[in-house]
Design a protein around this motif. Structure first.
Motif, PDB file in Angstrom:
ATOM      1  N   PRO A  75       5.457 -21.661  12.940  1.00  0.00           N
ATOM      2  CA  PRO A  75       4.223 -22.194  13.525  1.00  0.00           C
ATOM      3  C   PRO A  75       3.936 -21.611  14.904  1.00  0.00           C
ATOM      4  O   PRO A  75       2.780 -21.352  15.245  1.00  0.00           O
ATOM      5  CB  PRO A  75       4.491 -23.696  13.626  1.00  0.00           C
ATOM      6  CG  PRO A  75       5.575 -23.975  12.666  1.00  0.00           C
ATOM      7  CD  PRO A  75       6.392 -22.726  12.557  1.00  0.00           C
ATOM      8  N   GLY A  79       0.556 -19.714  15.800  1.00  0.00           N
ATOM      9  CA  GLY A  79      -0.382 -20.212  16.809  1.00  0.00           C
ATOM     10  C   GLY A  79      -0.921 -19.128  17.707  1.00  0.00           C
ATOM     11  O   GLY A  79      -2.111 -19.104  18.013  1.00  0.00           O
TER      12      GLY A  79
ATOM     13  N   ILE B 321      -6.782 -16.758  22.524  1.00  0.00           N
ATOM     14  CA  ILE B 321      -6.689 -16.369  21.114  1.00  0.00           C
ATOM     15  C   ILE B 321      -7.452 -17.360  20.233  1.00  0.00           C
ATOM     16  O   ILE B 321      -8.083 -16.980  19.262  1.00  0.00           O
ATOM     17  CB  ILE B 321      -5.208 -16.303  20.673  1.00  0.00           C
ATOM     18  CG1 ILE B 321      -4.540 -15.122  21.360  1.00  0.00           C
ATOM     19  CG2 ILE B 321      -5.078 -16.188  19.163  1.00  0.00           C
ATOM     20  CD1 ILE B 321      -3.049 -15.083  21.190  1.00  0.00           C
ATOM     21  N   ILE B 330     -12.252 -22.848  12.918  1.00  0.00           N
ATOM     22  CA  ILE B 330     -10.861 -22.643  12.496  1.00  0.00           C
ATOM     23  C   ILE B 330      -9.943 -23.100  13.626  1.00  0.00           C
ATOM     24  O   ILE B 330      -9.945 -22.512  14.707  1.00  0.00           O
ATOM     25  CB  ILE B 330     -10.594 -21.156  12.163  1.00  0.00           C
ATOM     26  CG1 ILE B 330     -11.487 -20.720  11.001  1.00  0.00           C
ATOM     27  CG2 ILE B 330      -9.123 -20.938  11.828  1.00  0.00           C
ATOM     28  CD1 ILE B 330     -11.432 -19.239  10.713  1.00  0.00           C
ATOM     29  N   GLU B 332      -6.448 -23.707  13.400  1.00  0.00           N
ATOM     30  CA  GLU B 332      -5.006 -23.474  13.258  1.00  0.00           C
ATOM     31  C   GLU B 332      -4.367 -22.822  14.474  1.00  0.00           C
ATOM     32  O   GLU B 332      -3.293 -23.270  14.903  1.00  0.00           O
ATOM     33  CB  GLU B 332      -4.711 -22.637  11.999  1.00  0.00           C
ATOM     34  CG  GLU B 332      -4.709 -23.438  10.707  1.00  0.00           C
ATOM     35  CD  GLU B 332      -6.061 -23.430  10.043  1.00  0.00           C
ATOM     36  OE1 GLU B 332      -7.077 -23.224  10.744  1.00  0.00           O
ATOM     37  OE2 GLU B 332      -6.124 -23.628   8.819  1.00  0.00           O
ATOM     38  N   PRO B 333      -4.960 -21.758  15.046  1.00  0.00           N
ATOM     39  CA  PRO B 333      -4.283 -21.148  16.199  1.00  0.00           C
ATOM     40  C   PRO B 333      -4.022 -22.162  17.315  1.00  0.00           C
ATOM     41  O   PRO B 333      -2.942 -22.151  17.910  1.00  0.00           O
ATOM     42  CB  PRO B 333      -5.266 -20.062  16.660  1.00  0.00           C
ATOM     43  CG  PRO B 333      -6.020 -19.703  15.430  1.00  0.00           C
ATOM     44  CD  PRO B 333      -6.154 -20.983  14.647  1.00  0.00           C
ATOM     45  N   ILE B 334      -4.968 -23.035  17.600  1.00  0.00           N
ATOM     46  CA  ILE B 334      -4.780 -24.025  18.668  1.00  0.00           C
ATOM     47  C   ILE B 334      -3.746 -25.068  18.229  1.00  0.00           C
ATOM     48  O   ILE B 334      -2.859 -25.440  18.988  1.00  0.00           O
ATOM     49  CB  ILE B 334      -6.112 -24.722  19.001  1.00  0.00           C
ATOM     50  CG1 ILE B 334      -7.170 -23.675  19.359  1.00  0.00           C
ATOM     51  CG2 ILE B 334      -5.904 -25.761  20.095  1.00  0.00           C
ATOM     52  CD1 ILE B 334      -7.377 -23.419  20.795  1.00  0.00           C
ATOM     53  N   PHE B 336      -1.259 -24.903  16.125  1.00  0.00           N
ATOM     54  CA  PHE B 336       0.124 -24.426  16.103  1.00  0.00           C
ATOM     55  C   PHE B 336       0.519 -23.735  17.401  1.00  0.00           C
ATOM     56  O   PHE B 336       1.698 -23.546  17.676  1.00  0.00           O
ATOM     57  CB  PHE B 336       0.336 -23.464  14.924  1.00  0.00           C
ATOM     58  CG  PHE B 336       0.151 -24.127  13.595  1.00  0.00           C
ATOM     59  CD1 PHE B 336       1.006 -25.143  13.196  1.00  0.00           C
ATOM     60  CD2 PHE B 336      -0.879 -23.761  12.747  1.00  0.00           C
ATOM     61  CE1 PHE B 336       0.830 -25.771  11.980  1.00  0.00           C
ATOM     62  CE2 PHE B 336      -1.059 -24.384  11.536  1.00  0.00           C
ATOM     63  CZ  PHE B 336      -0.203 -25.397  11.148  1.00  0.00           C
ATOM     64  N   GLY B 337      -0.476 -23.302  18.177  1.00  0.00           N
ATOM     65  CA  GLY B 337      -0.185 -22.524  19.375  1.00  0.00           C
ATOM     66  C   GLY B 337       0.138 -23.370  20.584  1.00  0.00           C
ATOM     67  O   GLY B 337       1.063 -23.066  21.332  1.00  0.00           O
TER      68      GLY B 337
END
Lengths: 94, 435
Positions: A75, A79, B321, B330, B332-334, B336-337
């Motif tokens: 994950p 991310g 990003i 979308i 997901e990047p935030i 999981f990031g």
């Protein structure tokens, strides 16, 4: 050319990671992202199938349907869309 | 430490539920179908938008007047395009579910699809006159109102067909010289006949009762659909989906149940819009995508803005990003990031932001202050534009901007708290490196 398949729900956010992985490999590896409903049609010849963390609970089911290794994407790497890092994680499958 | 134990325990409970829901073959087929329908429903949505030029008696803008003129001159065309796309959603759902469920059974999908369409046409169309000179039928239930009938027909057909094929019902032993393809055709004759006979019997029974299958189903379940179109349902379902996302689990597991409700409502709204009637539903797919989850699940667009301005290097990187994907829905990047997933600091705002968006939007839309949605353009259309185009009400776009500001306020204190701890860690490790 080595081939890697990425899977998430609709193939949308993994597509971003696929692009970064492809770039990180200097286009040496063929990386494709698909949605859960369709990816099985495209796995032939792939070295590894990578699963987005948001559907990680499906990994065991996917593995039951194919001999190609099915691996979850970390994950943290997901991310920040760390294509290079993901490639490092899966080196042993390539 | 305590939280880790709790989250491990919860994850152990939540993951199997998600897995069970997404493995259930019927829910999965329904979910995969609704993902595939997007291209067809998009065209119907565009036709509905084109037919709804935002003009009043006082409009003087040349472009808008020309648009209104175009819409009026082509109203039959636009209505027809909508009627056979978004407005015929049940037919396509019937085909899709049969296709995906047949694939689950590793069957050749053509035969079950043919049978399903036959059953759908027989039971969902209502014949008015079948004379020699011309035939006319009533197709009102092709839109979202017929979805449950479509689901019933497709599941029955595929299950019955798969069962009979598995048990070799009516398979005739033919000599080896008969081509394999012909052998297959014979093997499907008995199952096909039985299935169509069942449809005929259902049709006859419904006709005798003075109704149709979708008419009957709709009468029985329409109270449920009405109950789903409520503030309480909106809040509960938003909270539930976000609890799953908090564990980093995609809400797709619920799409098999939510899809028919929100897409069905949308197609009924679209039909009403083109007919010039009042729109009945608030809770639709576009309501969910554009008004509730602004920036994807977690409504992270506001948080992405905060991240981009952060003093922490790590958060700033994640923000840069993640902000563009978030703009296109979308998250997901935030998620999981940062990460938001399993991060106790963000539990409250993560659940609260979308729930507030949903509750406020629901009240404003259902009370008529802001127009109801009648089109769905794309899951990735940024909320500001999506909200406007799906309602053709400029106030909807203003609402989205206000909701992003509200989400910002909701996230801010928790973001500050988290940022502070990260900045402290970053300076410590930097001074270590320098020292």
């Amino acid at each position: 050319m080595k081939k890697i398949i990425l899977v998430c729900n609709g193939g949308m956010s993994t597509a971003m990671l696929a692009k970064r992985m492809k770039d990180a490999s200097a286009e040496e590896i063929d990386v494709h992202a698909y949605g859960e409903a369709e990816f099985m049609q495209h796995v032939e010849g792939a070295s590894v199938i990578l699963v987005g963390p948001q559907i990680r609970y499906r990994i065991a089911d996917f593995q039951a349907e194919t001999d190609i290794p099915v691996v979850g994407i970390s994950p943290q790497r997901y991310g920040i869309m760390d294509g290079k890092g993901v490639l490092e994680d899966i080196k042993k499958y390539l | 430490m305590k939280f880790n134990q709790l989250s491990d325990w919860m994850e152990a409970k939540v993951m199997p539920i998600a897995n069970k829901l997404s493995r259930q073959r019927h829910l999965r087929a329904i979910r995969d179908t609704f993902i595939s329908l997007i291209s067809v429903t998009l065209v119907g949505g565009l036709a509905a938008v084109l037919s709804a030029a935002p003009v009043t008696e006082n409009t003087t803008n040349g472009f808008l007047l020309a648009w209104a003129g175009f819409a009026e001159a082509n109203s039959l065309l636009l209505t027809w395009v909508n009627t056979v796309t978004l407005g015929a959603m049940s037919l396509y759902a019937c085909i899709g579910i049969t296709h995906f469920l047949s694939k689950h059974y590793k069957l050749d999908t053509l035969m079950p699809v043919l049978l399903s369409v036959a059953g759908f046409v027989m039971l969902v169309l209502d014949p008015i006159e079948l004379g020699w000179a011309g035939k006319s039928v009533e197709i009102s239930y092709f839109d979202g109102k017929g979805l449950l009938a479509a689901i019933a027909v497709s599941i029955f057909t595929t299950e019955a067909y798969a069962y009979m094929r598995r048990h070799n019902w009516g398979r005739i032993k033919l000599p080896d010289s008969v081509p394999a393809a012909l052998n297959e055709t014979f093997a499907s004759l008995v199952p096909s006949t039985i299935i169509i006979l069942v449809f005929s019997a259902v049709f006859a029974a419904c006709k005798a009762a003075g109704t149709t299958l979708p008419g009957l189903i709709y009468q029985v379940v329409s109270p449920t659909f009405k109950a789903a179109d409520s503030l309480g349902f909106t809040i509960v379902i938003t909270l539930l989906l976000h609890v799953f996302w908090f564990f980093g689990i995609h809400d797709a597991a619920f799409a098999g149940i939510l899809g028919p409700i929100r897409d069905g409502n949308l197609s009924v709204n679209a039909a009403a819009q083109l007919a010039g009637e009042a729109l009945p539903f608030t809770f639709t797919t576009s309501f969910w995508v554009y008004f509730v989850i602004i920036g994807g699940c977690g409504s992270v667009l506001a948080l992405a803005i905060l991240l981009c301005l952060s003093k922490s290097k790590q958060l700033k990187t994640v923000g840069r990003i993640g902000i563009l994907p978030a703009f296109f829905g979308i998250s997901e990047p935030i998620i999981f990031g940062v990460p938001l997933m399993l991060n106790p600091v963000f539990l409250i705002p993560f659940l609260l932001a979308s729930t507030l968006n949903g509750a406020i939007s629901f009240v404003l839309i259902s009370s008529g202050l802001i127009g109801k949605t009648f089109a769905m353009l794309s899951w990735n259309m940024p909320s500001v534009f999506g909200a406007f185009l799906s309602t053709m009400d400029i106030k909807a776009a203003v609402l989205i901007v206000a909701l992003i500001a509200l989400d910002l306020v909701v996230y801010l204190p928790f973001f500050k708290m988290y940022e502070k701890s990260l900045v402290k860690m970053e300076t410590e490790s930097e001074s270590e490196n320098n020292g």
